[in-house]
Motif scaffolding. Structure first.
Motif, PDB file in Angstrom:
ATOM      1  N   ARG A  57      39.307  45.422  48.003  1.00 11.08           N
ATOM      2  CA  ARG A  57      38.977  44.177  48.719  1.00 11.08           C
ATOM      3  C   ARG A  57      40.132  43.189  48.636  1.00 11.08           C
ATOM      4  O   ARG A  57      40.462  42.511  49.624  1.00 11.08           O
ATOM      5  CB  ARG A  57      37.703  43.563  48.145  1.00 11.08           C
ATOM      6  N   PHE A  58      40.752  43.099  47.460  1.00  5.96           N
ATOM      7  CA  PHE A  58      41.854  42.159  47.270  1.00  5.96           C
ATOM      8  C   PHE A  58      43.038  42.514  48.171  1.00  5.96           C
ATOM      9  O   PHE A  58      43.596  41.653  48.876  1.00  5.96           O
ATOM     10  CB  PHE A  58      42.286  42.171  45.797  1.00  5.96           C
ATOM     11  N   ARG A  89      42.574  41.776  51.812  1.00  6.17           N
ATOM     12  CA  ARG A  89      42.800  40.369  52.158  1.00  6.17           C
ATOM     13  C   ARG A  89      44.301  40.070  52.240  1.00  6.17           C
ATOM     14  O   ARG A  89      44.734  39.267  53.073  1.00  6.17           O
ATOM     15  CB  ARG A  89      42.126  39.456  51.137  1.00  6.17           C
ATOM     16  N   ALA A 131      45.288  41.345  55.580  1.00  5.05           N
ATOM     17  CA  ALA A 131      44.792  40.479  56.660  1.00  5.05           C
ATOM     18  C   ALA A 131      45.652  39.233  56.800  1.00  5.05           C
ATOM     19  O   ALA A 131      45.948  38.775  57.921  1.00  5.05           O
ATOM     20  CB  ALA A 131      43.334  40.103  56.391  1.00  5.05           C
ATOM     21  N   THR A 132      46.071  38.655  55.669  1.00  6.10           N
ATOM     22  CA  THR A 132      46.960  37.489  55.711  1.00  6.10           C
ATOM     23  C   THR A 132      48.263  37.844  56.416  1.00  6.10           C
ATOM     24  O   THR A 132      48.750  37.099  57.277  1.00  6.10           O
ATOM     25  CB  THR A 132      47.252  36.987  54.288  1.00  6.10           C
TER      26      THR A 132
END
Length: 324
Positions: free
Chosen positions: A270-271, A274, A277-278
């Motif tokens: 999950r980390f 993200r 995605a950034t």
């Protein structure tokens, strides 16, 4: 409060963490307070001043840098005394002179102003997650910095040459601090054995954990240049845009390698998602052809140097796996 405790000596003195150092001979000394000033008693007695952050006979105080910009105050301790101030820092500098401290103070004031003006999120993170600066010995032609999981809140760095470089150092090192704090409470990676990976910002093969730390730090670095390039002019603007594009591509590639490694825990997945995605959100940033060309040229030069130095050619464009 009154107290009495025997403290071991190290490197010719007694260090009181966050306060300073009593210069004494002998293997240990007695530190006590009995209704008066604190005393460090060894081969002789050193009395701490009322304000322990001021020097006194036999007492070297840890000093603070306090700077103000836009009505915001930043106060950082300069630890150039404690022998354990930065684990593994072979280049820890000797104590700064007052003139050297003034150079650091002016650089910090300018960097703090720059962060508040153009990088407010980094400024907020620095204000709560950074408390100590540890000077490193200067390396000609380079500005070096580092952090340690064992010294949260401390940034080790050589003399900052200018405000932008110091602001960038904060943007880089605060990322390491945040990730290290998270890793203390939540495992993001499973053991990956002796595998080593190419990292576009290092000259040596890195374990997966090191690649992870670097990738997260360079999300911060590329984000810094993404913003800062709009506040530069001429050649500086071109260089800043090239820095953004080079480190954005490097972070994208490393993040992909980490994602595909098979060693992420569910929270790690999950980390890293993200992180990806950034980076994807910056994919459509306008960057000049000249900046892209410079970024690719610099990246290719590093890759060639790395392969020549380490004698291997990683297979992946972002960072391949090599034998341990």
């Amino acid at each position: 409060m009154d107290f009495e405790i025997e403290v071991p000596a190290d490197e010719g003195g007694i260090t009181l963490p966050s306060l300073g150092r009593a210069v004494l001979a002998g293997p240990s000394a007695l530190v006590r307070r009995a209704g008066g000033p604190v005393e460090v008693i060894g081969d002789e007695t050193v009395r701490l001043p009322d304000d322990p952050h001021q020097d006194a006979p036999g007492w070297q105080a840890l000093r603070h840098l306090e700077v103000t910009a836009r009505g915001r105050i930043l106060t950082l301790c300069v630890d150039d005394l404690d022998p354990y101030r930065m684990p593994g820092a072979r280049l820890a500098a000797d104590r700064l002179s007052e003139d050297e401290l003034a150079v650091w103070r002016e650089a910090l004031r300018s960097a703090w102003e720059l962060l508040l003006d153009h990088h407010p999120t980094v400024a907020e993170e620095v204000s709560v997650a950074t408390s100590v600066l540890t000077p490193l010995t200067d390396v000609p032609g380079d500005q070096i910095s580092g952090s340690s999981r064992e010294a949260f809140g401390c940034v080790a760095l050589s003399t900052p040459p200018d405000a932008t470089t110091l602001a960038l150092t904060f943007a880089h090192e605060v990322q390491h601090g945040k990730l290290s704090a998270l890793l203390d409470v939540l495992p993001l990676l499973r053991p990956s054995g002796d595998r080593r990976y190419y990292a576009p910002w290092r000259n040596d093969p890195r374990p997966l954990g090191g690649l992870f730390q670097g990738a997260y730090a360079y999300v911060g670095v590329s984000g810094f240049w993404r913003r800062q390039r709009h506040h530069e002019q001429g050649e500086a603007a071109l260089a800043a845009s090239a820095e953004f594009y080079r480190w954005w591509e490097a972070a994208v590639g490393a993040t992909q390698v980490i994602t595909e490694s098979g060693f992420l825990t569910p929270p790690g997945e999950r980390f890293v998602a993200r992180m990806a995605a950034t980076l994807r959100a910056w994919r459509d940033e306008e960057v000049s052809g000249a900046a892209v060309e410079k970024a690719h040229r610099d990246a290719a030069a590093h890759r060639a140097m790395w392969e020549e130095r380490n004698g291997v050619t990683p297979s992946s464009p972002g960072g391949g796996t090599i034998p341990g």
